[in-house]
Write a protein that holds these residues in place. Structure first.
Motif, PDB file in Angstrom:
ATOM      1  N   GLU A 127      -7.008  11.767  -9.945  1.00 35.83           N
ATOM      2  CA  GLU A 127      -6.587  10.464 -10.462  1.00 35.83           C
ATOM      3  C   GLU A 127      -6.200   9.641  -9.247  1.00 35.83           C
ATOM      4  O   GLU A 127      -5.325  10.050  -8.471  1.00 35.83           O
ATOM      5  CB  GLU A 127      -5.398  10.624 -11.407  1.00 35.83           C
TER       6      GLU A 127
ATOM      7  N   HIS B 258      -3.004   9.242  -4.869  1.00 43.03           N
ATOM      8  CA  HIS B 258      -3.840  10.105  -5.707  1.00 43.03           C
ATOM      9  C   HIS B 258      -3.060  11.313  -6.198  1.00 43.03           C
ATOM     10  O   HIS B 258      -2.020  11.672  -5.636  1.00 43.03           O
ATOM     11  CB  HIS B 258      -5.087  10.573  -4.947  1.00 43.03           C
TER      12      HIS B 258
ATOM     13  N   PRO C 195      -4.635  -4.102  -9.224  1.00 47.92           N
ATOM     14  CA  PRO C 195      -4.436  -2.654  -9.280  1.00 47.92           C
ATOM     15  C   PRO C 195      -5.357  -2.013 -10.316  1.00 47.92           C
ATOM     16  O   PRO C 195      -5.666  -2.616 -11.335  1.00 47.92           O
ATOM     17  CB  PRO C 195      -2.973  -2.535  -9.710  1.00 47.92           C
ATOM     18  N   GLU C 196      -5.787  -0.795 -10.030  1.00 52.73           N
ATOM     19  CA  GLU C 196      -6.588  -0.056 -11.000  1.00 52.73           C
ATOM     20  C   GLU C 196      -6.448   1.441 -10.746  1.00 52.73           C
ATOM     21  O   GLU C 196      -6.181   1.873  -9.626  1.00 52.73           O
ATOM     22  CB  GLU C 196      -8.069  -0.454 -10.954  1.00 52.73           C
ATOM     23  N   THR C 197      -6.635   2.218 -11.805  1.00 54.76           N
ATOM     24  CA  THR C 197      -6.649   3.668 -11.716  1.00 54.76           C
ATOM     25  C   THR C 197      -8.049   4.153 -12.042  1.00 54.76           C
ATOM     26  O   THR C 197      -8.644   3.728 -13.040  1.00 54.76           O
ATOM     27  CB  THR C 197      -5.641   4.303 -12.689  1.00 54.76           C
TER      28      THR C 197
ATOM     29  N   PHE D 145      -5.151   5.827  -7.579  1.00 55.01           N
ATOM     30  CA  PHE D 145      -4.589   4.517  -7.886  1.00 55.01           C
ATOM     31  C   PHE D 145      -4.774   3.588  -6.693  1.00 55.01           C
ATOM     32  O   PHE D 145      -4.403   3.921  -5.576  1.00 55.01           O
ATOM     33  CB  PHE D 145      -3.104   4.643  -8.223  1.00 55.01           C
ATOM     34  N   ASN D 146      -5.363   2.419  -6.940  1.00 53.85           N
ATOM     35  CA  ASN D 146      -5.533   1.395  -5.909  1.00 53.85           C
ATOM     36  C   ASN D 146      -4.530   0.277  -6.157  1.00 53.85           C
ATOM     37  O   ASN D 146      -4.493  -0.308  -7.244  1.00 53.85           O
ATOM     38  CB  ASN D 146      -6.962   0.835  -5.947  1.00 53.85           C
ATOM     39  N   TYR D 147      -3.713  -0.023  -5.138  1.00 56.07           N
ATOM     40  CA  TYR D 147      -2.658  -1.011  -5.309  1.00 56.07           C
ATOM     41  C   TYR D 147      -3.209  -2.434  -5.388  1.00 56.07           C
ATOM     42  O   TYR D 147      -4.373  -2.692  -5.052  1.00 56.07           O
ATOM     43  CB  TYR D 147      -1.660  -0.920  -4.142  1.00 56.07           C
TER      44      TYR D 147
ATOM     45  N   SER E 105       2.013   5.879  -8.054  1.00 57.23           N
ATOM     46  CA  SER E 105       1.021   5.152  -8.850  1.00 57.23           C
ATOM     47  C   SER E 105       1.589   3.834  -9.361  1.00 57.23           C
ATOM     48  O   SER E 105       1.222   3.360 -10.433  1.00 57.23           O
ATOM     49  CB  SER E 105       0.553   6.012 -10.026  1.00 57.23           C
ATOM     50  N   SER E 106       2.472   3.242  -8.576  1.00 58.90           N
ATOM     51  CA  SER E 106       3.073   1.957  -8.909  1.00 58.90           C
ATOM     52  C   SER E 106       3.041   1.054  -7.688  1.00 58.90           C
ATOM     53  O   SER E 106       3.216   1.514  -6.557  1.00 58.90           O
ATOM     54  CB  SER E 106       4.515   2.142  -9.379  1.00 58.90           C
ATOM     55  N   ASP E 107       2.827  -0.220  -7.908  1.00 55.08           N
ATOM     56  CA  ASP E 107       2.867  -1.193  -6.824  1.00 55.08           C
ATOM     57  C   ASP E 107       4.284  -1.394  -6.261  1.00 55.08           C
ATOM     58  O   ASP E 107       4.448  -1.864  -5.147  1.00 55.08           O
ATOM     59  CB  ASP E 107       2.372  -2.557  -7.327  1.00 55.08           C
TER      60      ASP E 107
END
Length: 215
Positions: free
Chosen positions: A189, A109, A77-79, A191-193, A145-147
Motif C-alpha cells: 500500500e 508505504h 494525495p492518493e493511495t 501513499f503519495n503526498y 499515510s497522512s499529509d
C-alpha cells in the motif's frame, strides 16, 4: 540440502500489478483474476532526479527493478496498491524459508509478504486464501499515510531505502490435484503526498527474494 534461492521478484511492468481499489484487488490481479480496477503497472523511470535507486551489482547481470506506478501522471494525495506473485511447488516435509525485501517509495508505504492459495472449483469464483503471514499482521509500515506534519525541507521520506527480512517455517497447503495454485506474494500500500511544488512524482521500486532450506 543446501539453501536454494526460490524466487526473485522485482518491480516491473511485466509482472507487477496495481489496483486503484484495494491491496486484495492487486493481489487478485497478480494471481490471475482481472478486474476493472487492476492491471499491470506502468514503468515511469526516474521521475525525480534525486530519487535513490535499487540496482544489482553489474557483474550479476540481473534485471534491475523499475520505478513503477499505475500510470505516467501520478496524482496527490492518493493511495495505490501493488502486488506480484510467484508460484511455489507444494513440498512434503519441513522447509525453512528466508524472505528479504528492499523498498523505495515516494512517499510512504506498507509492505506485506504472504503466501496464498488459489483454488478453482467448477461454477464458483476462485477461492483466494492467505495461508502464511511472513510480515506481521498489518504489514511493515514506513512513513505516515497522512499529509499532516510532513517535511517541507530535506531530509524527505523518499530519500530512504527500507530493508526487511524474516526466517519462517510455512504451513504448507494440502495438494488438491489440478485445483490449487500456491504462491508467494509481495504486496504494497503506497501513499503519495499532496504536491508541495509544480510537480508531484510518485513511484515504487523493490527487490524481494525468497530462499528455501529443505530439512
Amino acid at each position: 540440502m543446501p539453501i536454494t534461492k526460490r524466487a526473485t521478484l522485482v518491480s516491473n511492468s511485466a509482472s507487477t500489478y496495481f489496483s486503484t481499489l484495494s491491496r486484495q484487488d492487486a493481489i487478485n490481479g497478480a494471481l490471475g483474476i482481472s478486474t476493472a480496477t487492476n492491471g499491470l503497472v506502468a514503468e515511469n523511470g526516474q521521475l525525480f532526479p534525486f530519487w535513490p535507486e535499487l540496482v544489482y551489482y553489474a557483474a550479476l547481470g540481473q534485471p534491475n527493478p523499475q520505478y513503477v506506478w499505475n500510470d505516467a501522471t501520478p496524482a496527490g494525495p492518493e493511495t495505490m496498491y501493488f502486488a506480484q506473485a510467484f508460484s511455489l511447488p507444494i513440498l512434503t516435509g519441513t522447509v525453512t524459508r528466508l524472505a528479504t525485501a528492499e523498498t523505495f517509495s515516494d512517499n510512504a508505504h506498507t509492505l506485506f509478504l504472504q503466501e496464498f492459495t488459489r483454488v478453482d472449483l467448477p461454477l464458483l469464483p476462485p477461492q483466494i486464501t492467505v495461508v502464511n503471514e511472513i510480515t506481521p499482521p498489518g504489514g511493515i509500515v514506513d512513513g505516515s499515510s497522512s499529509d499532516a506534519g510532513q517535511a517541507s525541507a530535506p531530509p524527505f521520506s523518499w530519500q530512504t531505502i527500507s530493508k526487511y527480512s524474516n526466517v519462517y517455517i510455512p504451513t504448507l497447503p494440502v495438494a488438491v490435484p489440478g485445483l490449487i495454485n500456491y504462491a508467494f506474494v509481495v504486496s504494497y500500500e503506497v501513499f503519495n503526498y499532496s504536491p508541495n511544488g509544480p510537480a508531484n512524482p510518485a513511484g515504487l521500486q523493490y527487490i524481494v527474494e525468497l530462499y528455501d532450506d529443505l530439512l
